[in-house]
Scaffold this motif. Sequence first.
Motif, PDB file in Angstrom:
ATOM      1  N   PHE A 419       0.836  -1.202   0.000  1.00  0.00           N
ATOM      2  CA  PHE A 419       0.000   0.000   0.000  1.00  0.00           C
ATOM      3  C   PHE A 419       0.867   1.248   0.000  1.00  0.00           C
ATOM      4  CE2 PHE A 419      -2.274   3.437   2.122  1.00  0.00           C
ATOM      5  CZ  PHE A 419      -3.455   3.468   1.408  1.00  0.00           C
ATOM      6  N   PHE A 420       1.890   1.264   0.854  1.00  0.00           N
ATOM      7  CA  PHE A 420       2.778   2.424   0.912  1.00  0.00           C
ATOM      8  C   PHE A 420       3.485   2.646  -0.418  1.00  0.00           C
ATOM      9  CE2 PHE A 420       7.223   3.684   1.248  1.00  0.00           C
ATOM     10  CZ  PHE A 420       7.069   5.012   1.630  1.00  0.00           C
ATOM     11  N   LEU A 421       4.055   1.612  -0.994  1.00  0.00           N
ATOM     12  CA  LEU A 421       4.824   1.771  -2.232  1.00  0.00           C
ATOM     13  C   LEU A 421       3.964   2.351  -3.346  1.00  0.00           C
ATOM     14  CD1 LEU A 421       6.970  -1.498  -2.299  1.00  0.00           C
ATOM     15  CD2 LEU A 421       7.734   0.831  -1.747  1.00  0.00           C
ATOM     16  N   ASN A 422       2.765   1.831  -3.492  1.00  0.00           N
ATOM     17  CA  ASN A 422       1.912   2.289  -4.584  1.00  0.00           C
ATOM     18  C   ASN A 422       1.331   3.676  -4.331  1.00  0.00           C
ATOM     19  OD1 ASN A 422       1.462   0.105  -6.796  1.00  0.00           O
ATOM     20  ND2 ASN A 422       1.481  -1.031  -4.882  1.00  0.00           N
ATOM     21  N   SER A 423       0.949   3.952  -3.087  1.00  0.00           N
ATOM     22  CA  SER A 423       0.334   5.252  -2.797  1.00  0.00           C
ATOM     23  C   SER A 423       1.363   6.371  -2.746  1.00  0.00           C
ATOM     24  CB  SER A 423      -0.431   5.197  -1.472  1.00  0.00           C
ATOM     25  OG  SER A 423       0.445   4.941  -0.390  1.00  0.00           O
TER      26      SER A 423
END
Length: 512
Positions: A419-423
């Motif tokens: 989630f962090f990487l994509n957002s």
Amino acid sequence: MLKRPATWLAAALTAVALLFSACSVPSNQGSEGKTLRFITVYPANTTDAHQIQAAFIFNSGTVETLVGLDPQTLKLRPWLAEKWDTTDAQNWTFTIRKGVKFHNGTEVTAEKVKASLENAVSVNPGLKKALRIQSMEASDQYTLKVVTETVYPALPSNLVHYNSVIVDTSATDAKFPIGTGAFKFESFDIAGEAVLVRNDDYYDGKAKLDRVVMTANEEAPARLLALQSGDADVIYRPALDSLSTIEGDSNLQVDSHLGTRVYHLLYNYTGANASLWNNEEFRKGIDALVDRESIVKDVMGGQAKVAYDVFPGDYPMSPKSEPHPFGAEEALKHFEAAGLQVSDGKVTQNGQPLSLKLATYDARPELPQIAQVVQDQARKVGIEMEIKKASNIDEELPKGDWDLATYSLLTITRGDGSFFLNSSFGKDAAQNHGHLDDPELLAKLEKYNIEFDETARATQAKEIAQYVENKYYNSYITVPFESAASKKTVTGWTTPGNEFEFQMITKDLDIS
């Protein structure tokens, strides 16, 4: 270099608290049984569990998700779903736990879960984008079939999101969420307090408390005062400079653990000084002005660890980062390599001093102090940074009138960090406020997003984290501890790694 705030403030707060305390200390053993009073940080903006913008409802222990996180390992665990299976990471089967009832007595079935998720994605565009559900079918009473829009290994981890909680959407006249947790709402006023009562039919055993009164206050001194005066039994996230005061009170205790968020400097790649931030040598120069050791010691009071990358620690996706060089001489070397002029220990651009806008915010009181540390170091090499405080940083950053910002994000999150990487690094993603657009990084993300072998995903996430660090995309500074303070009469409390993926009010919480 910043020092911890003077002790006069803590002493003054203590004196006022003692005055309040002498007047009245409410009893926790009233006619309605054991009652615990809890003050968290951010208030609810709505009673709609699928649209709420803070984790207030999730924290309350009244609602639950299909998939949870183990607080010790940070790995996914079954919750309302006993298990989930897929052979291609696009067609998923979730087996719903039997014997679970909503607070109104209605049984939790696959059809009820389907209706709850359908409502969630219909009212919350962000969650719809995060889950990427194409279709759902309740194939029998306890089996939910989910098809995602594409191959999507991150579906289970994104079902941890607090807006994906399962509630009875058929209870249209309910004033608050009808969930499945160990507690249920008796009342809920977003401008005041939420009163929770024990759910005697909870499938995982009765809670020890009879009632919980939850409120929120964004001001750390006010939360501390409430605890010291006896108006609260537990407070979440006391100010770091108050911990010694709390620990010195024989009636109080502190529980502190390394969290899962990282404080960092976010860079603006499309703003007025985009040409600077898109220069890797300039980014390395700014990073060399970040005195991480001083920040951990003097700003964080030792309640943090130094960080250099997006996944600090010893997780499967954590790169093995080496310390970044710090100091004016190191910074000037990179600024000169970036094409700027360096003379007498000062840097200029086209003969003019550099002036940058540094955004910050008070909701996490350490961030403005970190901004001051960076500002002081930059001034030593001739760079002026104007600090601008925003009341709501996520509303301010999209306006674009900033060069760098102190920011806080959960990175080791939902099992694998996807989630962090994509957002944070996806093109036009919600938390990519600096509008970083690196085709090579996007290609790495695209490959990662369709890989569903757990070991291979961890390897690719580590490679992405190493790439981000090597490019000096933003400056990752420190991992703060998450802390709570309580009366010593409180037992069963465990401070979670963050407030968005773990419940705080659990069935094991108790007070004597």
